[in-house]
Write an enzyme that holds these catalytic residues in place. Structure first.
Site, PDB file in Angstrom:
ATOM      1  N   ARG A   1       4.649  99.172 -14.417  1.00 31.70           N
ATOM      2  CA  ARG A   1       4.320 100.583 -14.157  1.00 31.70           C
ATOM      3  C   ARG A   1       3.488 101.175 -15.291  1.00 31.70           C
ATOM      4  O   ARG A   1       2.768 102.154 -15.117  1.00 31.70           O
ATOM      5  CB  ARG A   1       5.613 101.382 -13.919  1.00 31.70           C
ATOM      6  CG  ARG A   1       5.405 102.871 -13.691  1.00 31.70           C
ATOM      7  CD  ARG A   1       6.610 103.536 -13.035  1.00 31.70           C
ATOM      8  NE  ARG A   1       7.870 103.198 -13.645  1.00 31.70           N
ATOM      9  CZ  ARG A   1       8.323 103.709 -14.794  1.00 31.70           C
ATOM     10  NH1 ARG A   1       7.611 104.585 -15.470  1.00 31.70           N
ATOM     11  NH2 ARG A   1       9.496 103.354 -15.270  1.00 31.70           N
TER      12      ARG A   1
ATOM     13  N   TYR B   1      -9.752 117.052   3.983  1.00 33.36           N
ATOM     14  CA  TYR B   1      -8.869 116.197   4.784  1.00 33.36           C
ATOM     15  C   TYR B   1      -7.551 116.955   4.999  1.00 33.36           C
ATOM     16  O   TYR B   1      -7.042 117.593   4.070  1.00 33.36           O
ATOM     17  CB  TYR B   1      -8.670 114.882   4.032  1.00 33.36           C
ATOM     18  CG  TYR B   1      -7.563 114.018   4.548  1.00 33.36           C
ATOM     19  CD1 TYR B   1      -7.546 113.576   5.869  1.00 33.36           C
ATOM     20  CD2 TYR B   1      -6.530 113.615   3.712  1.00 33.36           C
ATOM     21  CE1 TYR B   1      -6.526 112.772   6.337  1.00 33.36           C
ATOM     22  CE2 TYR B   1      -5.503 112.800   4.165  1.00 33.36           C
ATOM     23  CZ  TYR B   1      -5.512 112.387   5.483  1.00 33.36           C
ATOM     24  OH  TYR B   1      -4.500 111.592   5.938  1.00 33.36           O
TER      25      TYR B   1
ATOM     26  N   ASP C   1     -13.151 114.817  -4.369  1.00 32.83           N
ATOM     27  CA  ASP C   1     -12.759 113.682  -3.534  1.00 32.83           C
ATOM     28  C   ASP C   1     -14.060 113.100  -2.991  1.00 32.83           C
ATOM     29  O   ASP C   1     -14.733 113.706  -2.153  1.00 32.83           O
ATOM     30  CB  ASP C   1     -11.848 114.173  -2.405  1.00 32.83           C
ATOM     31  CG  ASP C   1     -11.382 113.027  -1.502  1.00 32.83           C
ATOM     32  OD1 ASP C   1     -12.053 111.987  -1.456  1.00 32.83           O
ATOM     33  OD2 ASP C   1     -10.345 113.194  -0.830  1.00 32.83           O
TER      34      ASP C   1
ATOM     35  N   LYS D   1     -10.191 103.366   2.144  1.00 25.46           N
ATOM     36  CA  LYS D   1     -11.347 103.518   3.026  1.00 25.46           C
ATOM     37  C   LYS D   1     -12.474 102.572   2.593  1.00 25.46           C
ATOM     38  O   LYS D   1     -12.313 101.381   2.628  1.00 25.46           O
ATOM     39  CB  LYS D   1     -11.784 104.988   3.026  1.00 25.46           C
ATOM     40  CG  LYS D   1     -10.614 105.971   3.287  1.00 25.46           C
ATOM     41  CD  LYS D   1     -10.031 105.782   4.670  1.00 25.46           C
ATOM     42  CE  LYS D   1      -9.086 106.861   5.123  1.00 25.46           C
ATOM     43  NZ  LYS D   1      -7.829 106.973   4.411  1.00 25.46           N
TER      44      LYS D   1
HETATM   45  N1  PLP Z   1      -9.229 111.832   1.102  1.00 25.93           N
HETATM   46  C1  PLP Z   1      -9.894 111.706   2.254  1.00 25.93           C
HETATM   47  C2  PLP Z   1     -11.262 112.295   2.385  1.00 25.93           C
HETATM   48  C3  PLP Z   1      -9.303 111.042   3.331  1.00 25.93           C
HETATM   49  O1  PLP Z   1      -9.972 110.940   4.493  1.00 25.93           O
HETATM   50  C4  PLP Z   1      -8.001 110.505   3.169  1.00 25.93           C
HETATM   51  C5  PLP Z   1      -7.327 109.796   4.288  1.00 25.93           C
HETATM   52  O2  PLP Z   1      -7.791 109.768   5.386  1.00 25.93           O
HETATM   53  C6  PLP Z   1      -7.342 110.670   1.946  1.00 25.93           C
HETATM   54  C7  PLP Z   1      -7.994 111.331   0.927  1.00 25.93           C
HETATM   55  C8  PLP Z   1      -5.961 110.125   1.740  1.00 25.93           C
HETATM   56  O3  PLP Z   1      -6.017 108.764   1.507  1.00 25.93           O
HETATM   57  P1  PLP Z   1      -4.798 107.753   1.778  1.00 25.93           P
HETATM   58  O4  PLP Z   1      -4.587 107.702   3.246  1.00 25.93           O
HETATM   59  O5  PLP Z   1      -5.247 106.479   1.156  1.00 25.93           O
HETATM   60  O6  PLP Z   1      -3.603 108.327   1.084  1.00 25.93           O
END
Ligand code: PLP
Length: 418
Positions: free
Chosen positions: A66, A126, A199, A224
């Site tokens: 960790r 999101y 993000d 992704k």
């Molecule tokens: N940020 C964006 C733009 C996303 O589309 C997503 C998930 O779809 C996330 C963050 C969250 O990612 P995770 O599903 O890996 O937790």
């Protein structure tokens, strides 16, 4: 305490002991492995207690998974290089990475704990990111304000008015693909001493490297595009300054949402083909967008590569000739037409994710933005009829043929089809 390899043939060992220890701790191979091995070991041994103590004190060397794992460090090093960052930290998911980035950004210089302040967040995020802000930040003392940060005038006014501690936006928003003006946001954040967290899941370092433009932290859902194959979850945060990187590292040990070594290896493997995949996926998306824009069954296409898109010029001047690999659209006939379309697709998979090598289709109102109230969705333009396509690496003719056959029964004008 000793890391000296036990002798499997030691005569004093009984079978039970030999089964546990034989073959372990043989030492590192003399030749260097070409790719980083998966280090599953949760702990690391030092020859004496004094050396273990010294390793804890210096913070160098591996102690406990960790606190740091060689396979995860290899991924973090690759992320830092890709994002031109001072350092990066990997987490078990994109959501964990977002949470960690917000905590670190809200931790004042010289302090270890975050202080509740004002988080100014983009209106278009999101869905779960909004729920995170509302339940885990606004619910615990922070003030969360939403504004259309992709509108330059609105963004400037909101930053000046609210004097936030942290500003959060998506570089390219999910699912309507609004384009954030990173350079402008950086300037306004500096004026008020706010930290800018972006993000960048949808742009990836292939389209944009926001730290080079002055952003403080970049977050990716590595689930992704970075991993890209729909078989691993993870998240990363890359920091522009050593201070923010140190804060992330310290807080990551306490959060405990660490990425496992198996996942780290898979994500790093995915990243090796990121540039190639993005080239192909973005090129395919451009074809899909222009096909949809001309189709009579389609009422509206959201894709920054189209000249009609509000963010087109910004994307054209900052994304290195690409426009991302998502295309969203609304069909004539609303939610009923959208459902028929999604159900009729054969090659596009109806999966709740994006960024894979496979082409995917989803309806944000029932998937990524499901947790929002109908009013929140309406305010953000996410109608029940909105369909999001994540374009993969398949042959473009096969993708267009699939879209064509799925749209065929819906088209007002059925002429000009094979
Ligand atoms: N940020 C964006 C733009 C996303 O589309 C997503 C998930 O779809 C996330 C963050 C969250 O990612 P995770 O599903 O890996 O937790």
């Amino acid at each position: 305490m000793s890391p000296t390899p036990p002798d499997p043939n030691a005569p004093s060992w009984q079978l039970e002991t030999s089964l546990v220890h034989a073959g372990e701790r043989l030492g590192a191979p003399v030749a260097q492995p070409t790719t980083t091995p998966i280090y599953g070991s949760t702990t690391y041994l030092y020859p004496s207690l004094a050396e273990l103590d010294a390793a804890f004190t210096s913070g160098e060397g591996f102690l406990y998974t960790r606190y740091g794992n060689p396979t995860v460090v290899a991924l973090e090093t690759a992320i830092a290089a890709a994002e031109a960052a001072r350092g990066a930290v990997a987490y078990a998911s994109g959501m964990a990475a977002l949470y960690a980035a917000l905590l670190a950004a809200a931790t004042p210089r010289g302090e270890t704990a975050p202080r509740p302040g004002v988080i100014l967040a983009a209106r278009d995020l999101y869905g779960s990111t909004m729920v995170l802000l509302d339940e885990l930040f606004a619910g615990r003392g922070a003030t969360v304000v939403y504004a259309d940060l992709c509108d330059p005038a609105v963004a400037e006014a909101a930053i000046m008015q609210h004097q936030p501690q942290v500003v959060l936006a998506e570089t390219l928003s999910n699912p309507l693909l609004y384009v954030a003006d990173v350079a402008a946001l950086v300037g306004h954040c500096r004026d008020v001493g706010a930290r800018l967290v972006l993000d960048a899941t949808l742009t990836t370092p292939v389209l944009l490297r926001p730290l080079s433009l002055g952003a403080d932290l970049v977050v990716h859902s590595a689930t992704k595009y970075l991993a890209g194959h729909g078989d691993v979850a993870g998240g990363v945060v890359a920091a522009r300054s050593s201070l923010l990187h140190a804060t992330l590292v310290r807080q990551a040990r306490l959060l405990g949402a660490s990425l496992g070594p198996f996942e780290a290896q898979q994500i790093q493997r995915g990243m090796k083909t990121l540039a190639l995949r993005m080239e192909r996926q973005c090129a395919n998306a451009a074809h899909v967008a222009s096909f949809l824009a001309q189709h009579p069954a389609v009422a509206q296409v959201y894709y920054p590569g189209l000249a009609t898109h509000a963010g087109h010029h910004l994307a054209a001047s900052t994304y290195g000739g690409h426009f991302g690999a998502l295309v969203s659209c609304e069909l004539h006939g609303g939610a009923i037409a959208a459902a028929s379309f999604v159900d009729a697709l054969r090659l596009f998979l109806p999966a709740t994710t994006l960024g894979d090598i496979y082409s995917l289709v989803s309806v944000p109102a029932i998937a990524s933005h499901r947790e929002l109230t109908p009013a929140q969705r309406a305010e953000r333009g996410i109608s029940p009829a909105l369909v999001r396509l994540s374009i993969g690496i398949e042959a473009i003719d096969d993708l267009l043929a699939d879209l064509q056959q799925a749209l065929f029964p819906l088209g007002k004008d059925t002429g000009n089809r094979e």
